[in-house]
Design a protein around this motif. Structure first.
Motif, mmCIF file in Angstrom:
data_model
loop_
_atom_site.group_PDB
_atom_site.id
_atom_site.type_symbol
_atom_site.label_atom_id
_atom_site.label_comp_id
_atom_site.label_asym_id
_atom_site.label_seq_id
_atom_site.Cartn_x
_atom_site.Cartn_y
_atom_site.Cartn_z
ATOM 1 N N ASP A 30 0.806 -1.227 0.000
ATOM 2 C CA ASP A 30 0.000 0.000 0.000
ATOM 3 C C ASP A 30 0.835 1.270 0.000
ATOM 4 O O ASP A 30 0.344 2.344 -0.354
ATOM 5 C CB ASP A 30 -0.948 0.016 1.195
ATOM 6 N N ASP A 31 2.097 1.163 0.400
ATOM 7 C CA ASP A 31 2.997 2.313 0.410
ATOM 8 C C ASP A 31 3.925 2.336 -0.803
ATOM 9 O O ASP A 31 4.912 3.069 -0.828
ATOM 10 C CB ASP A 31 3.838 2.316 1.695
ATOM 11 N N ASP A 32 3.612 1.511 -1.799
ATOM 12 C CA ASP A 32 4.385 1.406 -3.040
ATOM 13 C C ASP A 32 5.800 0.881 -2.831
ATOM 14 O O ASP A 32 6.711 1.214 -3.586
ATOM 15 C CB ASP A 32 4.412 2.733 -3.801
ATOM 16 N N TYR A 33 5.992 0.044 -1.810
ATOM 17 C CA TYR A 33 7.268 -0.641 -1.620
ATOM 18 C C TYR A 33 7.160 -2.041 -2.217
ATOM 19 O O TYR A 33 6.115 -2.694 -2.093
ATOM 20 C CB TYR A 33 7.630 -0.741 -0.134
ATOM 21 N N LEU A 34 8.226 -2.488 -2.823
ATOM 22 C CA LEU A 34 8.229 -3.804 -3.432
ATOM 23 C C LEU A 34 8.185 -4.888 -2.365
ATOM 24 O O LEU A 34 8.922 -4.843 -1.384
ATOM 25 C CB LEU A 34 9.489 -3.987 -4.288
ATOM 26 N N VAL A 35 7.312 -5.853 -2.565
ATOM 27 C CA VAL A 35 7.268 -7.063 -1.751
ATOM 28 C C VAL A 35 7.352 -8.239 -2.723
ATOM 29 O O VAL A 35 6.928 -8.130 -3.874
ATOM 30 C CB VAL A 35 5.997 -7.145 -0.873
ATOM 31 N N TYR A 36 7.922 -9.339 -2.239
ATOM 32 C CA TYR A 36 8.102 -10.480 -3.136
ATOM 33 C C TYR A 36 8.175 -11.778 -2.351
ATOM 34 O O TYR A 36 8.455 -11.786 -1.146
ATOM 35 C CB TYR A 36 9.354 -10.303 -3.983
ATOM 36 N N ASP A 37 7.915 -12.859 -3.045
ATOM 37 C CA ASP A 37 8.005 -14.198 -2.482
ATOM 38 C C ASP A 37 9.444 -14.660 -2.657
ATOM 39 O O ASP A 37 9.891 -14.883 -3.788
ATOM 40 C CB ASP A 37 7.030 -15.119 -3.221
ATOM 41 N N ALA A 38 10.188 -14.786 -1.584
ATOM 42 C CA ALA A 38 11.609 -15.143 -1.649
ATOM 43 C C ALA A 38 11.834 -16.588 -2.090
ATOM 44 O O ALA A 38 12.912 -16.920 -2.577
ATOM 45 C CB ALA A 38 12.274 -14.902 -0.304
ATOM 46 N N GLU A 39 10.812 -17.433 -1.931
ATOM 47 C CA GLU A 39 10.925 -18.831 -2.350
ATOM 48 C C GLU A 39 9.674 -19.232 -3.130
ATOM 49 O O GLU A 39 8.842 -20.009 -2.650
ATOM 50 C CB GLU A 39 11.142 -19.731 -1.142
ATOM 51 N N PRO A 40 9.552 -18.707 -4.346
ATOM 52 C CA PRO A 40 8.356 -19.003 -5.141
ATOM 53 C C PRO A 40 8.338 -20.453 -5.612
ATOM 54 O O PRO A 40 9.353 -21.151 -5.574
ATOM 55 C CB PRO A 40 8.471 -18.043 -6.323
ATOM 56 N N ASP A 41 7.185 -20.870 -6.064
ATOM 57 C CA ASP A 41 7.020 -22.208 -6.630
ATOM 58 C C ASP A 41 8.049 -22.394 -7.749
ATOM 59 O O ASP A 41 8.208 -21.512 -8.605
ATOM 60 C CB ASP A 41 5.595 -22.316 -7.200
ATOM 61 N N PRO A 42 8.764 -23.522 -7.759
ATOM 62 C CA PRO A 42 9.764 -23.764 -8.808
ATOM 63 C C PRO A 42 9.191 -23.678 -10.227
ATOM 64 O O PRO A 42 9.915 -23.364 -11.168
ATOM 65 C CB PRO A 42 10.266 -25.177 -8.498
ATOM 66 N N ALA A 43 7.899 -23.904 -10.377
ATOM 67 C CA ALA A 43 7.269 -23.804 -11.693
ATOM 68 C C ALA A 43 7.316 -22.372 -12.232
ATOM 69 O O ALA A 43 7.182 -22.150 -13.438
ATOM 70 C CB ALA A 43 5.827 -24.290 -11.627
ATOM 71 N N ARG A 44 7.534 -21.414 -11.377
ATOM 72 C CA ARG A 44 7.593 -20.007 -11.791
ATOM 73 C C ARG A 44 9.018 -19.552 -12.128
ATOM 74 O O ARG A 44 9.242 -18.378 -12.394
ATOM 75 C CB ARG A 44 7.014 -19.117 -10.692
ATOM 76 N N HIS A 45 9.962 -20.465 -12.106
ATOM 77 C CA HIS A 45 11.371 -20.113 -12.326
ATOM 78 C C HIS A 45 11.570 -19.282 -13.592
ATOM 79 O O HIS A 45 12.247 -18.257 -13.569
ATOM 80 C CB HIS A 45 12.246 -21.368 -12.360
ATOM 81 N N GLY A 46 10.992 -19.693 -14.701
ATOM 82 C CA GLY A 46 11.161 -18.958 -15.957
ATOM 83 C C GLY A 46 10.672 -17.527 -15.858
ATOM 84 O O GLY A 46 11.344 -16.594 -16.314
ATOM 85 N N LYS A 47 9.511 -17.328 -15.261
ATOM 86 C CA LYS A 47 8.962 -15.974 -15.110
ATOM 87 C C LYS A 47 9.837 -15.128 -14.193
ATOM 88 O O LYS A 47 10.036 -13.946 -14.428
ATOM 89 C CB LYS A 47 7.538 -16.028 -14.545
ATOM 90 N N VAL A 48 10.354 -15.759 -13.129
ATOM 91 C CA VAL A 48 11.196 -15.027 -12.187
ATOM 92 C C VAL A 48 12.503 -14.608 -12.860
ATOM 93 O O VAL A 48 12.972 -13.480 -12.671
ATOM 94 C CB VAL A 48 11.460 -15.869 -10.917
ATOM 95 N N VAL A 49 13.072 -15.480 -13.669
ATOM 96 C CA VAL A 49 14.299 -15.141 -14.399
ATOM 97 C C VAL A 49 14.036 -13.988 -15.360
ATOM 98 O O VAL A 49 14.829 -13.050 -15.459
ATOM 99 C CB VAL A 49 14.863 -16.376 -15.130
ATOM 100 N N ARG A 50 12.899 -14.020 -16.055
ATOM 101 C CA ARG A 50 12.548 -12.918 -16.964
ATOM 102 C C ARG A 50 12.330 -11.622 -16.180
ATOM 103 O O ARG A 50 12.716 -10.539 -16.627
ATOM 104 C CB ARG A 50 11.319 -13.270 -17.792
ATOM 105 N N ALA A 51 11.723 -11.735 -15.015
ATOM 106 C CA ALA A 51 11.505 -10.552 -14.173
ATOM 107 C C ALA A 51 12.840 -9.953 -13.750
ATOM 108 O O ALA A 51 13.029 -8.731 -13.796
ATOM 109 C CB ALA A 51 10.678 -10.920 -12.946
#
Length: 68
Positions: free
Chosen positions: A32-53
């Motif tokens: 809500d304060d426009d600070y980045l939050v993220y999942d430090a250990e996302p599902d391994p299936a998201r690896h490709g998207k995380v690398v692109r990010a």
């Protein structure tokens, strides 16, 4: 045995451009304060998207590690 993905964001480098949020909204978002939050250990299936990010970050603040 599943592979784990570890995401680290250097918040000293992050300038909140939001490219990671567009590339992988399941992993990165703004609070809500426009600070980045993220999942430090996302599902391994998201690896490709995380690398692109990480690649889309203009200041290269995101590190992605994949380990067994």
């Amino acid at each position: 045995m599943s592979t784990t993905v570890k995401v680290t964001v250097d918040m000293n480098l992050c300038e909140s451009h939001g490219q990671c949020v567009f590339a992988a909204p399941e992993v990165f978002s703004f609070d809500d304060d426009d600070y980045l939050v993220y999942d430090a250990e996302p599902d391994p299936a998201r690896h490709g998207k995380v690398v692109r990010a990480a690649a889309s970050c203009p200041v290269r603040a995101i590190t992605v590690e994949k380990s067994p």
